[in-house]
Design a protein around this motif. Structure first.
Motif, PDB file in Angstrom:
ATOM      1  N   THR A 385       0.854  -1.183   0.000  1.00  0.00           N
ATOM      2  CA  THR A 385       0.000   0.000   0.000  1.00  0.00           C
ATOM      3  C   THR A 385       0.895   1.239   0.000  1.00  0.00           C
ATOM      4  O   THR A 385       1.956   1.255   0.640  1.00  0.00           O
ATOM      5  N   VAL A 386       0.484   2.267  -0.737  1.00  0.00           N
ATOM      6  CA  VAL A 386       1.230   3.530  -0.760  1.00  0.00           C
ATOM      7  C   VAL A 386       0.258   4.662  -0.462  1.00  0.00           C
ATOM      8  O   VAL A 386      -0.849   4.695  -0.991  1.00  0.00           O
ATOM      9  N   GLY A 387       0.666   5.543   0.426  1.00  0.00           N
ATOM     10  CA  GLY A 387      -0.224   6.659   0.752  1.00  0.00           C
ATOM     11  C   GLY A 387       0.215   7.396   1.992  1.00  0.00           C
ATOM     12  O   GLY A 387       1.346   7.252   2.467  1.00  0.00           O
ATOM     13  N   ALA A 410       3.981   6.601   3.649  1.00  0.00           N
ATOM     14  CA  ALA A 410       4.495   5.274   3.978  1.00  0.00           C
ATOM     15  C   ALA A 410       4.196   4.267   2.881  1.00  0.00           C
ATOM     16  O   ALA A 410       3.306   4.462   2.041  1.00  0.00           O
ATOM     17  N   ILE A 411       4.947   3.184   2.898  1.00  0.00           N
ATOM     18  CA  ILE A 411       4.671   1.981   2.109  1.00  0.00           C
ATOM     19  C   ILE A 411       4.393   0.864   3.107  1.00  0.00           C
ATOM     20  O   ILE A 411       5.196   0.633   4.022  1.00  0.00           O
ATOM     21  N   ASN A 412       3.244   0.201   2.954  1.00  0.00           N
ATOM     22  CA  ASN A 412       2.820  -0.822   3.917  1.00  0.00           C
ATOM     23  C   ASN A 412       2.899  -0.325   5.363  1.00  0.00           C
ATOM     24  O   ASN A 412       3.333  -1.039   6.272  1.00  0.00           O
ATOM     25  N   ASN A 413       2.490   0.934   5.534  1.00  0.00           N
ATOM     26  CA  ASN A 413       2.411   1.586   6.847  1.00  0.00           C
ATOM     27  C   ASN A 413       3.773   1.854   7.485  1.00  0.00           C
ATOM     28  O   ASN A 413       3.846   2.274   8.635  1.00  0.00           O
ATOM     29  N   VAL A 414       4.864   1.614   6.753  1.00  0.00           N
ATOM     30  CA  VAL A 414       6.206   1.889   7.277  1.00  0.00           C
ATOM     31  C   VAL A 414       6.730   3.162   6.627  1.00  0.00           C
ATOM     32  O   VAL A 414       6.927   3.213   5.406  1.00  0.00           O
ATOM     33  N   GLN A 480      -0.756  -0.466  -4.315  1.00  0.00           N
ATOM     34  CA  GLN A 480      -2.152  -0.091  -4.086  1.00  0.00           C
ATOM     35  C   GLN A 480      -2.213   1.290  -3.441  1.00  0.00           C
ATOM     36  O   GLN A 480      -1.680   1.506  -2.348  1.00  0.00           O
ATOM     37  N   ASP A 481      -2.874   2.229  -4.128  1.00  0.00           N
ATOM     38  CA  ASP A 481      -3.093   3.553  -3.538  1.00  0.00           C
ATOM     39  C   ASP A 481      -4.086   3.421  -2.377  1.00  0.00           C
ATOM     40  O   ASP A 481      -4.923   2.519  -2.366  1.00  0.00           O
ATOM     41  N   THR A 482      -3.965   4.301  -1.389  1.00  0.00           N
ATOM     42  CA  THR A 482      -4.932   4.323  -0.280  1.00  0.00           C
ATOM     43  C   THR A 482      -5.572   5.702  -0.196  1.00  0.00           C
ATOM     44  O   THR A 482      -4.984   6.701  -0.614  1.00  0.00           O
ATOM     45  N   SER A 483      -6.774   5.728   0.356  1.00  0.00           N
ATOM     46  CA  SER A 483      -7.493   7.004   0.486  1.00  0.00           C
ATOM     47  C   SER A 483      -7.566   7.433   1.947  1.00  0.00           C
ATOM     48  O   SER A 483      -8.511   8.089   2.357  1.00  0.00           O
TER      49      SER A 483
END
Length: 589
Positions: A385-387, A410-414, A480-483
């Motif tokens: 995930t990216v966002g 972050a990428i994957n919340n990191v 995967q983009d996140t909102s």
């Protein structure tokens, strides 16, 4: 007159054997002579230069006092030796964006990833060979926001006697898009990070360093492309802007896209090019058969896919046809009367145009340039995930977010924490302890509706984490983009590799059905890809290049906020699959 004696069979065989040996000994030399590798030397002096734009003079950091910086020209197979000498107070590194750097990771350039920065008064020689690549790439600073003015084109011509897969153009013209700040960009990002708020946006966009007449005091600072009628021009487009994807068009003209990120593509016509920061696109411009009675505006303005503040302005240049009028008086008279025609650009937030445009980009995949080696099977799958999210500020900061938080990426919340030692050195000398850990998550630790309602906890973790890949691993990576704070397109750049864009779409990636629609025949081969706003993109690549390779968003504000990570590719078993030791002049931290 005596007749000559016939040679004995043994002597004849010996002569034939000698001739064959001689032929095969000379053959490799002939092959080398035909495609002789040339070593091209450049010297880049990093120095300050006073430049006036938008009525304001400021000191900027340049190479050799030039803005944009000098053009590097080479052929496929050439070796480049570029000595960089730092004469400014800032630490500096340079990155040769899109160059594969096969077994030359020490020359890649991202600060604290493959090298420590070049300090004031120090120098470093970037030494690498261009293998299997031809087209347009570019170079830029890779530390903080210095690439705002430290950038220039890399033109890689095909090997001698190898033609383009399209008609030879009459002329080739690099066109580099940039952003301009009246303020010092280092101050802009430092203030932004200190306060925890979004940094100030740019004051203008530029074409080859010039803003154009839509900005104050900039009528004289307008890029003009003078063309002859009935000719073809190869425009080498580069988006060097820090934080904005751009639409580009020339009034009443059509482009034929022939290359993206230094890979030939199936030609297609378009009135408008979309180009993200980091990407390059070669287009053919065919001029009108006769000099028209008009001047044509070329214009670039942002594609805005997210909620953040942005520079809502337009940079323009002029396409001017050479006139056949001989009289200077008539020339000037005609020039004043010429109408100015302006192009029609998509709406600022036209995401459907973005998706449709990117669908057209496919590898050329013809007999002379066969489809590149897309991994048909996969050894390792990753879902990133990216966002954006929130991170806590220190007690002495007064950040604008709830409970003293600020926006981070972050990428994957990191959210990536930049180390104090270059990762490549730590890896090569087996001293990773205290520098990085190898537990970067292959999938999000918590699953949620990535493009729907965000989770209640949007706090990010942080760390210097990497993924380790054995040599020759076939990788599939879904981005995967996140909102969470707002859906947004993210141009992701992977160092050290080209990847294949095998699929993309809106919404959440469906691991059961979406892979059935992958293009494994002629996917686009790129080094930078826009993750669709509120969508996903699937990439495949072969990890055949040992070293440490940075992957990050090419929106500089997101990189500063932590939207970055690194891949460690281990050595293979053979000698030509191992990373050589660092050069003796590698900068120290």
């Amino acid at each position: 007159m005596g007749s000559s004696l016939p040679a004995s069979p043994a002597l004849s065989m010996a002569m034939i054997f000698f001739a064959i040996c001689t032929f095969f000994c000379v053959l490799p030399e002939l092959a080398v002579a035909k495609h002789a590798r040339v070593t091209r030397h450049y010297k880049f002096n990093i120095k300050s230069q006073s430049v006036t734009r938008l009525c304001k003079t400021k000191s900027i950091i340049t190479v050799n006092g030039q803005f944009p910086g000098p053009r590097i020209i080479a052929r496929e197979g050439d070796r480049l030796v570029i000595k960089v000498v730092n004469h400014v107070q800032n630490n500096v590194t340079l990155h040769w964006h899109g160059i594969r750097q096969l077994r030359s990771g020490w020359a890649d350039g991202p600060s604290y990833i493959t090298q420590c920065p070049i300090q004031t008064g120090q120098s470093y020689v970037y030494n690498f060979t261009i293998i299997g690549q031809r087209g347009t790439l570019w170079w830029h600073a890779h530390i903080s926001w210095l690439r705002a003015t430290l950038y220039g084109p890399i033109v890689i011509l095909p090997k001698k006697h190898v033609p383009y897969p399209f008609p030879q153009p009459f002329k080739e013209v690099p066109i580099i898009f940039g952003e301009w700040w009246k303020a010092d960009t280092e101050t802009v990002i430092n203030q932004g990070l200190q306060t925890g708020s979004g940094p100030n946006v740019s004051d203008a966009y530029t074409i080859n360093g010039l803003p154009g007449p839509l900005y104050n005091c900039s009528a004289k600072d307008t890029y003009k492309l003078k063309v002859k009628p009935g000719k073809t021009y190869l425009l080498r487009l580069i988006n060097a802007a820090l934080n904005n994807e751009l639409f580009f068009s020339i009034a009443n003209h059509t482009f034929t896209v022939v290359e993206a990120d230094a890979v030939y593509v199936k030609p297609f016509n378009t009135k408008v090019v979309l180009i993200t920061p980091g990407q390059t696109t070669n287009v053919i411009l065919r001029t009108k058969s006769k000099s028209p009675n008009a001047t044509f505006v070329m214009a670039a303005r942002p594609y805005v896919s997210g909620p953040a503040a942005f520079d809502n302005s337009t940079t323009t240049g002029l396409l001017e046809y050479e006139t056949s009028v001989s009289s200077k008086h008539n020339k000037n008279k005609n020039k004043k009367k010429l109408p100015l025609l302006t192009p029609v650009l998509p709406k600022l937030n036209d995401t459907s145009f973005s998706m449709n445009y990117n669908k057209k980009i496919r590898s050329l995949a013809n007999p002379k340039f066969p489809s590149a080696n897309v991994p048909k099977t996969v050894d390792k799958n990753f879902f990133f995930t990216v966002g954006l999210g929130l991170t806590s500020c220190s007690k002495n900061q007064n950040c604008p977010g709830p409970n003293n938080t600020r926006v981070a990426a972050a990428i994957n919340n990191v959210s990536f924490v930049q180390p104090n030692t270059a990762l490549l050195q730590a890896h090569f000398f087996n001293k990773s302890k205290g520098v990085y850990t190898t537990d970067f998550p292959a999938n999000p630790l918590i699953k949620f509706n990535y493009t729907g309602t965000p989770p209640s906890n949007i706090a990010l973790s942080s760390g210097t984490k990497v993924v380790v890949l054995p040599f020759n691993t076939r990788v599939e990576l879904v981005l995967q983009d996140t909102s969470i704070i707002g859906a947004e397109s993210h141009p992701l750049h992977l160092h050290g590799f080209n990847f294949f864009v095998v699929g993309f779409g809106f919404g959440n990636f469906d691991p059961k059905n979406d892979p059935k629609k992958y293009n494994l025949v002629d996917p686009a081969e790129r080094n930078t890809v826009g993750v669709p706003s509120g969508g996903w993109v699937a990439l495949r690549f072969l990890a055949d290049n040992p070293g440490v390779w940075f992957m990050h968003c090419h929106l500089e504000v997101h990189t500063s906020w932590g939207l970055k990570m690194a891949w460690v590719v281990t050595d293979g078993k053979r000698r030509n699959q191992k990373l050589p030791p660092p050069p003796s002049d590698l900068p120290k931290c």
